[in-house]
Design an enzyme around this catalytic site. Structure first.
Site, PDB file in Angstrom:
ATOM      1  CE  LYS A  25      -0.103  -0.476   4.992  1.00 18.02           C
ATOM      2  NZ  LYS A  25      -0.858  -0.945   6.156  1.00 18.02           N
ATOM      3  CG  MET A  57       8.941  23.591  -0.472  1.00 15.36           C
ATOM      4  SD  MET A  57       7.792  24.447  -1.551  1.00 15.36           S
ATOM      5  CE  MET A  57       6.787  25.352  -0.395  1.00 15.36           C
ATOM      6  CE1 TYR A  97      11.341  32.038   4.125  1.00 12.68           C
ATOM      7  CE2 TYR A  97      11.984  29.741   3.892  1.00 12.68           C
ATOM      8  CZ  TYR A  97      11.537  30.926   3.337  1.00 12.68           C
ATOM      9  OH  TYR A  97      11.289  30.998   1.992  1.00 12.68           O
ATOM     10  NE  ARG A 138      -6.831   0.089  11.047  1.00 15.16           N
ATOM     11  CZ  ARG A 138      -5.607   0.141  10.594  1.00 15.16           C
ATOM     12  NH1 ARG A 138      -4.903   1.254  10.690  1.00 15.16           N
ATOM     13  NH2 ARG A 138      -5.054  -0.900  10.010  1.00 15.16           N
TER      14      ARG A 138
HETATM   15  C1  LIG Z   1      -0.142  -1.905   6.828  1.00 12.01           C
HETATM   16  C2  LIG Z   1      -0.718  -3.175   7.264  1.00 12.01           C
HETATM   17  C3  LIG Z   1       0.105  -4.259   7.639  1.00 12.01           C
HETATM   18  C4  LIG Z   1       1.620  -4.155   7.711  1.00 12.01           C
HETATM   19  O1  LIG Z   1       2.031  -3.627   8.946  1.00 12.01           O
HETATM   20  P1  LIG Z   1       3.587  -3.389   9.251  1.00 12.01           P
HETATM   21  O2  LIG Z   1       3.596  -2.893  10.646  1.00 12.01           O
HETATM   22  O3  LIG Z   1       4.060  -2.372   8.283  1.00 12.01           O
HETATM   23  O4  LIG Z   1       4.269  -4.691   9.082  1.00 12.01           O
HETATM   24  C5  LIG Z   1      -0.509  -5.465   7.917  1.00 12.01           C
HETATM   25  N1  LIG Z   1      -1.851  -5.595   7.882  1.00 12.01           N
HETATM   26  C6  LIG Z   1      -2.675  -4.583   7.572  1.00 12.01           C
HETATM   27  C7  LIG Z   1      -4.138  -4.803   7.550  1.00 12.01           C
HETATM   28  C8  LIG Z   1      -2.143  -3.335   7.266  1.00 12.01           C
HETATM   29  O5  LIG Z   1      -2.957  -2.335   6.944  1.00 12.01           O
END
Ligand SMILES: *Cc1c(COP(=O)(O)O)cnc(C)c1O
Length: 376
Positions: A40, A312, A264, A138
């Protein structure tokens, strides 16, 4: 015409280190467990296409993404392995996701019903993973109220959907085992209620930290992310090989006189004659602005302090005690030079955040330069 990608600032990504970290997970969870790399957010900022290409030789079971769009991108890359979308998919994205053969996660009876409605219209039988909330809060069906939702899931699995997976997400595996045991036990309680579990149901619980701390819960599959990409997983745990380094050129050198101010807010003042080097990288590249007056960069193998606020596009380091630095030299903001190392967790610690945010915060202005992509 395009410019040299290493003219200004860039990221170097080591495919061999990525593969090495994958094999460390494999060693920990054993040869039977399926490994589902989480790719992701563009593989935590490294580049999803290259990450998938680099890991192909390691035999991942499939891939995990957060959004339907990320899953479609994997299909566009030609990935035919299973792809699981882990965030609830907005209603109007269900159809394209199913058309691409993505496996969806369901967190409520309403989302299950919607998937069934859409797939019914399409004439397909969708593959779903049931998300059980065991403390993360969540998403997921609440583990305490199985009597309210489990019968509906079981009924749907008799033809409306293929129930292929059941999982939960750990909230504190990086902090210790106790909460992992609790969350595992809660998931097992749900599974224990099934009189006739679907054949081949894939149970998956462990993230990176869990894959090392409690490999006995690898069950059928594990879902590592950060460890693959070089982020640490808590005290006393194996340390991954660094995968990412960040570099920028020196674009200007100035001799500062006592009392000269910098950046800055003029938050830094030379206390005597000093030499400053301006690096062509800033918070617009994802270098955390919080490193101003507290972070460092490596130049010629020497650690040089970041002085003044980060802009930046530019960052200044004090090179008073580093001889021979010239315009065009390469500084390392994250990575290793000689004996000196700045890890992604060092940067995160100084910036008051976590490695995940540092990596995903590196912006597209930095070209990703992959090394060893197609194997040794
Ligand atoms: C991002 C995610 C992981 C991976 O977690 P890490 O701590 O990066 O190993 C595993 N399961 C789900 C559902 C996630 O969203």
């Amino acid at each position: 015409m395009s410019t040299n990608p290493e003219a200004r600032a860039w990221i170097r990504v080591r495919a061999d280190a990525l593969r090495h970290n994958f094999s460390r997970v494999r060693e920990s969870v054993g040869p039977e467990a399926h490994i589902i790399p989480m790719v992701k957010a563009d593989a935590y900022g490294l580049g999803m296409a290259e990450t998938v290409r680099a890991l192909e030789s390691e035999g991942p079971w499939g891939y995990g993404v957060a959004t339907a769009g990320e899953g479609l991108a994997l299909r566009d890359l030609g990935v035919e392995d299973p792809v699981i979308v882990f965030c609830p998919v907005p209603e109007d994205s269900v159809e394209p996701a199913l058309a691409a053969g993505l496996q969806l996660t369901v967190s409520s009876v309403e989302s299950l019903d919607h998937v069934i409605t859409v797939s019914g219209r399409m004439g397909t039988v969708p593959e779903v993973h049931v998300d059980v909330d065991t403390g993360m809060g969540r998403t997921g069906f609440d583990w305490r109220t199985a009597s309210e939702w489990l019968p509906r899931v079981v009924e749907a699995s008799r033809g409306d959907v293929r129930w292929v997976g059941c999982y939960t997400h750990l909230h504190s595996a990086d902090e210790g085992e106790a909460s992992v045991h609790d969350q595992w036990t809660r998931l097992q309680e749900i599974l224990g209620l099934l009189t006739d579990p679907p054949a081949g149901l894939m149970i998956h619980v462990l993230n990176s930290a869990g894959s090392f701390r409690t490999p006995e819960y690898a069950a059928v599959a594990v879902r590592p992310g950060i460890f693959l990409y070089g982020g640490e997983i808590g005290p006393g745990q194996p340390v991954p090989e660094p995968v990412v380094s960040v570099h920028a050129r020196v674009v200007h050198i100035s001799d500062a006189v006592e009392g000269a101010t910098l950046g800055y807010g003029a938050t830094y003042t030379a206390t005597g004659p000093e030499r400053w080097a301006t690096l062509s990288i800033g918070y617009g590249d994802g270098l955390p602005r919080a490193l101003g007056n507290c972070g460092s960069a490596l130049l010629g193998g020497v650690r040089t302090p970041i002085i003044g606020r980060i802009s930046m596009d530019m960052t200044v380091v004090d090179i008073t005690h580093v001889p021979g630095v010239g315009v065009g030299d390469v500084a390392t903001l994250l990575g290793t030079e000689g004996q000196e190392v700045i890890t992604v967790d060092d940067v995160a610690g100084l910036a008051g955040t976590i490695s995940y945010e540092v990596l995903t915060g590196l912006t597209q202005r930095l070209p990703r330069m992959w090394m060893g992509l197609d194997g040794p």
